[in-house]
Design a protein around this motif. Structure first.
Motif: not given
Length: 249
Positions: A157-161, A167-171
């Motif tokens: 929730r609210g995070s990306l690995i 990481s992030s959606l943009a990355a």
């Protein structure tokens, strides 16, 4: 009637060489506008009490499976047999859910669709909040690959690995865009210097989803993956208690 597993394996064999394809309305103008055989609409009272509708009619998970098997069998008959199933005529359903819906409601239905025999589904926010985003399933009842299945994103929730680092959606978008052009990704695209693992997933990109993740976060990631010309493949359906590698559902 043929079992859902039998249909799933038949379609998996028939489409083993299918190339990834976005469902509809890709931002770059590519893709297909082919329509689903049905739209499944999900709603929730905020807890674990979920309601499901198939083309507007209230249904149970068992009913979804029964209708899905019938639709898959009809699709096979229509094209003259399993050997004629391909990416252009493979049936799929659209699943619509409120953006804030927690993943267990969605995961239960995705698990039913996978076990029924669907190879992939189109996701869309309820109320027309965006275009379709495709997510694939690993083949039902098949064990996870014995090696790393490829680039993986774990959604909390609210995070990306991504590649084992925050990481992030943009990355992720920048990384996948560079990979699609066979270029080195920009330095800021990855938080570590760990090279990407060798891809062996069905479509090269694996997504794991935690149980507390809202629908919109999975949808947003699937769109980013689609825009890069790849397909997100769910590694499991119902979601673990916390993000971690898990077997297929």
């Amino acid at each position: 009637m043929r079992s859902g597993l039998g249909v799933a394996l038949a379609l998996a064999i028939a489409c083993s060489a299918c190339k990834p394809m976005v469902v509809a309305n890709r931002s770059d103008g590519e893709g297909t506008t082919r329509e689903p055989i049905a739209t499944i609409s999900l709603a929730s009272n905020g807890g674990n009490d979920c309601s499901v509708r198939w083309n507007g009619e209230a249904v149970t998970q068992d009913a979804i499976s029964q209708r899905g098997i019938a639709a898959l069998e009809e699709a096979i008959r229509t094209v003259g047999g399993v050997a004629n199933i391909n990416e252009q005529n493979l049936p799929f359903v659209r699943v619509e859910a409120p953006p804030a819906m927690a993943y267990p409601c969605l995961g239960a239905t995705l698990g039913t669709l996978q076990r029924t025999g669907f190879a992939w589904v189109a996701l869309r926010p309820a109320g027309g909040g965006g275009p379709d985003a495709r997510v694939d399933f690993l083949v039902a009842n098949m064990p996870p690959p014995p090696v790393d299945p490829g680039p993986t994103v774990v959604i909390g929730r609210g995070s990306l690995i991504y590649h084992d680092a925050p990481s992030s959606l943009a990355a992720i978008r920048a990384d996948l865009s560079a990979l699609s052009r066979d270029e080195e990704p920009p330095p800021e695209a990855r938080a570590t210097d760990v090279p990407p693992p060798v891809t062996s997933a069905p479509n090269g990109f694996v997504v794991e989803v935690g149980r507390d993740v809202p629908f919109i976060e999975l949808y947003a990631l699937a769109r980013v993956v689609a825009e890069a010309g790849q397909t997100a493949t769910l590694y499991g359906c119902a979601g673990p208690e916390g993000p971690h590698r898990m077997p297929v559902c």
